[in-house]
Design a protein around this motif. Sequence first.
Motif, mmCIF file in Angstrom:
data_model
loop_
_atom_site.group_PDB
_atom_site.id
_atom_site.type_symbol
_atom_site.label_atom_id
_atom_site.label_comp_id
_atom_site.label_asym_id
_atom_site.label_seq_id
_atom_site.Cartn_x
_atom_site.Cartn_y
_atom_site.Cartn_z
ATOM 1 N N LEU A 27 0.841 -1.191 0.000
ATOM 2 C CA LEU A 27 0.000 0.000 0.000
ATOM 3 C C LEU A 27 0.880 1.246 0.000
ATOM 4 N N GLU A 28 0.729 2.064 -1.020
ATOM 5 C CA GLU A 28 1.593 3.228 -1.199
ATOM 6 C C GLU A 28 0.749 4.498 -1.314
ATOM 7 N N SER A 29 1.087 5.508 -0.519
ATOM 8 C CA SER A 29 0.385 6.782 -0.611
ATOM 9 C C SER A 29 0.584 7.392 -1.995
ATOM 10 N N ASN A 30 -0.497 7.898 -2.553
ATOM 11 C CA ASN A 30 -0.436 8.467 -3.904
ATOM 12 C C ASN A 30 -1.035 9.876 -3.918
ATOM 13 N N GLY A 31 -0.806 10.623 -2.839
ATOM 14 C CA GLY A 31 -1.241 12.007 -2.783
ATOM 15 C C GLY A 31 -2.693 12.167 -2.374
ATOM 16 N N THR A 32 -3.284 13.252 -2.814
ATOM 17 C CA THR A 32 -4.673 13.553 -2.461
ATOM 18 C C THR A 32 -5.415 14.111 -3.662
ATOM 19 N N TYR A 33 -6.746 13.899 -3.639
ATOM 20 C CA TYR A 33 -7.645 14.623 -4.521
ATOM 21 C C TYR A 33 -8.366 15.655 -3.653
ATOM 22 N N THR A 34 -9.050 16.564 -4.291
ATOM 23 C CA THR A 34 -9.875 17.536 -3.571
ATOM 24 C C THR A 34 -11.335 17.330 -3.969
ATOM 25 N N SER A 35 -12.200 17.169 -2.982
ATOM 26 C CA SER A 35 -13.615 16.921 -3.246
ATOM 27 C C SER A 35 -14.323 18.203 -3.659
ATOM 28 N N ALA A 36 -15.549 18.065 -4.131
ATOM 29 C CA ALA A 36 -16.342 19.226 -4.545
ATOM 30 C C ALA A 36 -16.622 20.169 -3.388
ATOM 31 N N CYS A 37 -16.588 19.634 -2.157
ATOM 32 C CA CYS A 37 -16.835 20.468 -0.976
ATOM 33 C C CYS A 37 -15.534 20.945 -0.337
ATOM 34 N N GLY A 38 -14.399 20.747 -1.045
ATOM 35 C CA GLY A 38 -13.123 21.279 -0.584
ATOM 36 C C GLY A 38 -12.377 20.419 0.405
ATOM 37 N N ARG A 39 -12.795 19.165 0.591
ATOM 38 C CA ARG A 39 -12.131 18.278 1.539
ATOM 39 C C ARG A 39 -11.057 17.454 0.835
ATOM 40 N N ASN A 40 -10.012 17.098 1.584
ATOM 41 C CA ASN A 40 -8.973 16.220 1.046
ATOM 42 C C ASN A 40 -9.473 14.785 0.973
ATOM 43 N N ILE A 41 -9.155 14.130 -0.127
ATOM 44 C CA ILE A 41 -9.416 12.707 -0.291
ATOM 45 C C ILE A 41 -8.060 12.014 -0.336
ATOM 46 N N SER A 42 -7.735 11.223 0.668
ATOM 47 C CA SER A 42 -6.457 10.497 0.681
ATOM 48 C C SER A 42 -6.501 9.381 -0.360
ATOM 49 N N VAL A 43 -5.464 9.297 -1.169
ATOM 50 C CA VAL A 43 -5.427 8.333 -2.264
ATOM 51 C C VAL A 43 -4.242 7.385 -2.065
ATOM 52 N N TYR A 44 -4.526 6.081 -2.149
ATOM 53 C CA TYR A 44 -3.481 5.063 -2.025
ATOM 54 C C TYR A 44 -3.518 4.160 -3.253
ATOM 55 N N ARG A 45 -2.324 3.704 -3.634
ATOM 56 C CA ARG A 45 -2.194 2.702 -4.689
ATOM 57 C C ARG A 45 -1.793 1.378 -4.033
ATOM 58 N N PHE A 46 -2.487 0.294 -4.386
ATOM 59 C CA PHE A 46 -2.189 -1.026 -3.827
ATOM 60 C C PHE A 46 -1.421 -1.813 -4.877
ATOM 61 N N ASN A 47 -0.087 -1.834 -4.734
ATOM 62 C CA ASN A 47 0.797 -2.463 -5.719
ATOM 63 C C ASN A 47 1.014 -3.941 -5.381
ATOM 64 N N HIS A 48 -0.037 -4.715 -5.521
ATOM 65 C CA HIS A 48 -0.005 -6.121 -5.099
ATOM 66 C C HIS A 48 0.804 -6.982 -6.064
ATOM 67 N N ASP A 49 1.300 -8.084 -5.529
ATOM 68 C CA ASP A 49 2.065 -9.046 -6.308
ATOM 69 C C ASP A 49 1.549 -10.433 -5.970
ATOM 70 N N ALA A 50 0.626 -10.939 -6.775
ATOM 71 C CA ALA A 50 -0.001 -12.237 -6.509
ATOM 72 C C ALA A 50 0.979 -13.396 -6.656
ATOM 73 N N LEU A 51 2.162 -13.129 -7.217
ATOM 74 C CA LEU A 51 3.174 -14.180 -7.370
ATOM 75 C C LEU A 51 4.071 -14.289 -6.138
ATOM 76 N N ASP A 52 3.912 -13.397 -5.180
ATOM 77 C CA ASP A 52 4.676 -13.465 -3.933
ATOM 78 C C ASP A 52 3.999 -14.495 -3.034
ATOM 79 N N VAL A 53 4.484 -15.721 -3.104
ATOM 80 C CA VAL A 53 3.808 -16.857 -2.470
ATOM 81 C C VAL A 53 3.732 -16.692 -0.952
ATOM 82 N N VAL A 54 4.795 -16.213 -0.344
ATOM 83 C CA VAL A 54 4.832 -16.114 1.117
ATOM 84 C C VAL A 54 3.799 -15.108 1.613
ATOM 85 N N VAL A 55 3.798 -13.911 1.035
ATOM 86 C CA VAL A 55 2.856 -12.882 1.467
ATOM 87 C C VAL A 55 1.427 -13.296 1.156
ATOM 88 N N MET A 56 1.184 -13.844 -0.032
ATOM 89 C CA MET A 56 -0.168 -14.253 -0.403
ATOM 90 C C MET A 56 -0.681 -15.362 0.504
#
Length: 286
Positions: A27-56
Amino acid sequence: MRGLICHLADAHKGREMTSTAAHLAWLESNGTYTSACGRNISVYRFNHDALDVVVMSDWAKHFRNHYCNDQEIRYLKNPTKTNSEYLISEKFPSELIAPGPSIRAGDFAEILIADYLQYVKNYVVPRTRYDRKIIANESSKGSDVIAFKKAPNAISDNDELLIFEVKAKASENTKVNILQNAIDDSVKDEIRIAESLNAMRQRLVDRKDFKSVDLVERFQREPDYPCKRSYGAAAVYTTSSLHENIVSTSDASRHPSASRLELLVVSGQELMSLVHELYRRAADEA
């Protein structure tokens, strides 16, 4: 990314499910968006690796135990079925029969946000929502994710009850604002939180987890012992369906607790394939 991994390491200390949170290193932070009402939307990118047998494998065990504790499966399943057959036919939402795939995506998103709140944000998040469902191919009723922060050995007005509404869109190339849906449905949490806390408490009593029962009870005493009450709305998208220009139209201004509402978006590539792989591995490795 490095900071998040260090944060995870700190959050894991002294916790029962240490190895199961390794997937959150994706899970990697990917900045923020701004909502129509001016609030911050925290954005994350989930860079998963289904081939990582141990973690999966660790993640699949953690995921499976939301539906059926590994120590109990022998006593719960029909003796003519294998563990895998039991989980697929009676515990997990269907991979093919509607609305199973959408239920899978929704459960996956709720559990991912619960993991984020527990292992990254250091909340206590009891997991009581899935293991006593009567019909596998239906969503559980009540608030999606309930989390707590409490001062040790005392009741404080700084204790916090956090209620998150979570929506998922794991299908490819769609254009829909599920964050707005989460915001709108979060309004209902004001009404259903008492029932949701009661259901959580009953399940914890069934498990004889009386320490957690005491924790829930503290927040059921909110009228006499005030606490912080916070809300969240989360949208979990497959990457091809996440469009900043659409999500940014979200408007939380009509939410009755808008000043205490966290907005969160998580996206990952080909999310539905990951969801099905996680359920497959959870069943095959049971």
